[in-house]
Every structure is written in C-alpha cells, then in structure tokens.
Enzyme design. Sequence first.
Site, PDB file in Angstrom:
ATOM      1  N   GLY A  46       0.782  -1.237   0.000  1.00 51.32           N
ATOM      2  CA  GLY A  46       0.000   0.000   0.000  1.00 51.32           C
ATOM      3  C   GLY A  46       0.810   1.282   0.000  1.00 51.32           C
ATOM      4  N   ASP A 103       0.684   3.509   4.036  1.00 57.55           N
ATOM      5  CA  ASP A 103      -0.488   4.121   3.401  1.00 57.55           C
ATOM      6  C   ASP A 103      -1.487   4.660   4.427  1.00 57.55           C
ATOM      7  OD1 ASP A 103      -1.195   1.538   4.206  1.00 57.55           O
ATOM      8  OD2 ASP A 103      -2.158   0.981   2.320  1.00 57.55           O
ATOM      9  N   ASP A 106      -4.817   2.489  10.748  1.00 56.63           N
ATOM     10  CA  ASP A 106      -6.225   2.211  11.006  1.00 56.63           C
ATOM     11  C   ASP A 106      -6.325   1.794  12.486  1.00 56.63           C
ATOM     12  OD1 ASP A 106      -8.912   1.671  10.420  1.00 56.63           O
ATOM     13  OD2 ASP A 106      -8.514  -0.268   9.534  1.00 56.63           O
ATOM     14  N   LYS A 134      -6.954   7.007  10.340  1.00 55.68           N
ATOM     15  CA  LYS A 134      -8.374   6.801  10.691  1.00 55.68           C
ATOM     16  C   LYS A 134      -8.440   6.690  12.207  1.00 55.68           C
ATOM     17  CE  LYS A 134     -10.230   3.729   7.244  1.00 55.68           C
ATOM     18  NZ  LYS A 134     -10.703   2.354   7.003  1.00 55.68           N
ATOM     19  N   PHE A 155     -14.233   2.789   4.499  1.00 55.72           N
ATOM     20  CA  PHE A 155     -13.260   1.991   3.767  1.00 55.72           C
ATOM     21  C   PHE A 155     -12.898   2.720   2.478  1.00 55.72           C
ATOM     22  CE2 PHE A 155     -11.227  -1.512   1.565  1.00 55.72           C
ATOM     23  CZ  PHE A 155     -10.476  -2.049   2.603  1.00 55.72           C
ATOM     24  N   VAL A 156     -11.604   3.017   2.321  1.00 49.41           N
ATOM     25  CA  VAL A 156     -11.154   3.803   1.177  1.00 49.41           C
ATOM     26  C   VAL A 156     -10.243   2.979   0.273  1.00 49.41           C
ATOM     27  CG1 VAL A 156     -11.416   6.037   2.318  1.00 49.41           C
ATOM     28  CG2 VAL A 156      -9.259   4.783   2.572  1.00 49.41           C
ATOM     29  N   ASP A 162      -5.908  -0.724  -1.425  1.00 43.74           N
ATOM     30  CA  ASP A 162      -6.527  -1.681  -2.330  1.00 43.74           C
ATOM     31  C   ASP A 162      -7.944  -2.045  -1.941  1.00 43.74           C
ATOM     32  OD1 ASP A 162      -5.394  -3.165  -0.008  1.00 43.74           O
ATOM     33  OD2 ASP A 162      -6.246  -4.895  -1.051  1.00 43.74           O
ATOM     34  N   ARG A 168      -5.026  -0.043  -6.647  1.00 44.96           N
ATOM     35  CA  ARG A 168      -3.970   0.708  -5.950  1.00 44.96           C
ATOM     36  C   ARG A 168      -3.420   1.830  -6.826  1.00 44.96           C
ATOM     37  NH1 ARG A 168      -2.248  -2.355  -1.391  1.00 44.96           N
ATOM     38  NH2 ARG A 168      -2.407  -4.600  -1.635  1.00 44.96           N
TER      39      ARG A 168
HETATM   40  P1  IMP Z   1      -4.056  -1.419  10.903  1.00 39.48           P
HETATM   41  O1  IMP Z   1      -3.123  -2.502  11.341  1.00 39.48           O
HETATM   42  O2  IMP Z   1      -5.468  -1.695  11.322  1.00 39.48           O
HETATM   43  O3  IMP Z   1      -3.599  -0.046  11.284  1.00 39.48           O
HETATM   44  O4  IMP Z   1      -4.158  -1.533   9.352  1.00 39.48           O
HETATM   45  C1  IMP Z   1      -3.266  -0.977   8.516  1.00 39.48           C
HETATM   46  C2  IMP Z   1      -3.371  -1.629   7.154  1.00 39.48           C
HETATM   47  O5  IMP Z   1      -4.704  -1.994   6.824  1.00 39.48           O
HETATM   48  C3  IMP Z   1      -2.939  -0.642   6.114  1.00 39.48           C
HETATM   49  O6  IMP Z   1      -1.583  -0.778   5.829  1.00 39.48           O
HETATM   50  C4  IMP Z   1      -3.813  -0.986   4.944  1.00 39.48           C
HETATM   51  O7  IMP Z   1      -3.131  -1.923   4.128  1.00 39.48           O
HETATM   52  C5  IMP Z   1      -5.038  -1.657   5.518  1.00 39.48           C
HETATM   53  N1  IMP Z   1      -6.213  -0.755   5.548  1.00 39.48           N
HETATM   54  C6  IMP Z   1      -6.758  -0.157   6.600  1.00 39.48           C
HETATM   55  N2  IMP Z   1      -7.813   0.592   6.284  1.00 39.48           N
HETATM   56  C7  IMP Z   1      -7.946   0.473   4.953  1.00 39.48           C
HETATM   57  C8  IMP Z   1      -8.867   1.042   3.986  1.00 39.48           C
HETATM   58  O8  IMP Z   1      -9.786   1.824   4.298  1.00 39.48           O
HETATM   59  N3  IMP Z   1      -8.673   0.675   2.700  1.00 39.48           N
HETATM   60  C9  IMP Z   1      -7.682  -0.166   2.313  1.00 39.48           C
HETATM   61  N4  IMP Z   1      -6.786  -0.697   3.157  1.00 39.48           N
HETATM   62  C10 IMP Z   1      -6.932  -0.394   4.469  1.00 39.48           C
HETATM   63 MG    MG Z   2      -3.505  -3.295   2.665  1.00 38.35          MG
END
Ligand code: IMP
Ligand code: MG
Length: 185
Positions: A46, A103, A106, A134, A155-156, A162, A168
């Site tokens: 990403g 990227d 979350d 987020k 969700f983006v 992706d 992407r």
């Molecule tokens: P985290 O571990 O929950 O912070 O997730 C991070 C990873 O989840 C990022 O590197 C993204 O690859 C994926 N991700 C989180 N939210 C989104 C979204 O809205 N769209 C696409 N990928 C996301």
């Molecule tokens: Mg991802």
Amino acid sequence: MQNYKDVLAEILIDPETLQARVKELGAQISADYPDGDLLLICILRGGVPFMVDLSRSITSPHKMDFMAVSSYGVGARESTGSARVTLDLQMDIRGQQVLLVEDIVDSGHTIASVLNMLHTRQPKSLKVCALLDKPERREANVTIDYLGFTIPNKFVFGYGLDLDEYHRNLNFVGVVDLEKYKPSN
Ligand code: IMP
Ligand code: MG
C-alpha cells in the site's frame, strides 16, 4: 474485479490535493533530515505510490528499502492484532535514521508491530510517515510523525490502498460503496 467507477461512493481526496500535501510533507522531511542521512522504508504494497511521490519531493539524499507485513486474513478487512513479516528488509538499519512510509494507520496494530520489531535492530531514530489516519478505529497507541490526512471511518481505496488487491493505481483516494461492491470470492 469491477471497474472503480462502479464501486466508488465519492472521491475523498482528489489528485491535486494529494500531490500538494505530499510535496509539503517532502519539504518538511527535507528540512528535518538535511544532512543526507535518511532511510525510507516502504511498507508493501500500500505504501508504494505514496513512497514514490514522497521520495521525489524529498530534496536531501536518501536511501530506500522495502518490507511487507501481513496483518489481515485472506479476504478480511479487519486487522488481527499483530503483524507478521512476510518480506524483510535488505539493509541493516542499525545506527540509521529510519522513516517508515505507510499508506494508512487504522487500528494501528500493523505499524505498532513493525515499530517494535525495528526498534530491536537499534536504528539511530525511527519515525512514521503515513498518508492517512483513521483515528476512530485506533486500538494501538502509535505516534504518526508526518501525516497526510485524517479521514473518517470509511473503507477507502486508491493511491496505494486496495480493494481486494485492485485499484492501488488510482491517483485519488475514494470511498467504497459497500452496497455496490461485489467481492469475487
Ligand atoms: P491497521 O493494522 O489496522 O492499522 O491496518 C493498517 C493496514 O490496513 C494498512 O496498511 C492498509 O493496508 C489496511 N487498511 C486499513 N484501512 C484500509 C482502507 O480503508 N482501505 C484499504 N486498506 C486499508
Ligand atoms: Mg492493505
């Protein structure tokens, strides 16, 4: 996979706004690391488009390396809590000024696990640059040193993010219309 136009609810960040912000971040990073001692680490996949544009707007000399982690189960869109390294760095980061390029933050679990793991390798410094944040979904406590945009809990996709590995390449960040999107598996 459906055409992006069929699953796009709205464009959240248009190409001009994205590029302008990336240039600002590049200028800030150039000022903070003026002496050419910087290693950018892109988190695959990403982080790729963001990393490429960011790197081109950083005027100080810098190196690049890449790593991949998986935090999501196949087909899942929720982080499971800890990230597994699926592709490790080529470079030794000991004593280096490292900037992780991601990227989106979350839940924060992915970046928190990567930071923990890289800390043990004793870099001189270790900071985070994320295109998107987020905050409503945060579970792990992470500091984002350089941030592009704070976004709502939607969700983006696009500009590295992706939709089941597709889209992407888009030069904007869009919100997925989950009622129109038909997962293929
Ligand atoms: P985290 O571990 O929950 O912070 O997730 C991070 C990873 O989840 C990022 O590197 C993204 O690859 C994926 N991700 C989180 N939210 C989104 C979204 O809205 N769209 C696409 N990928 C996301
Ligand atoms: Mg991802």
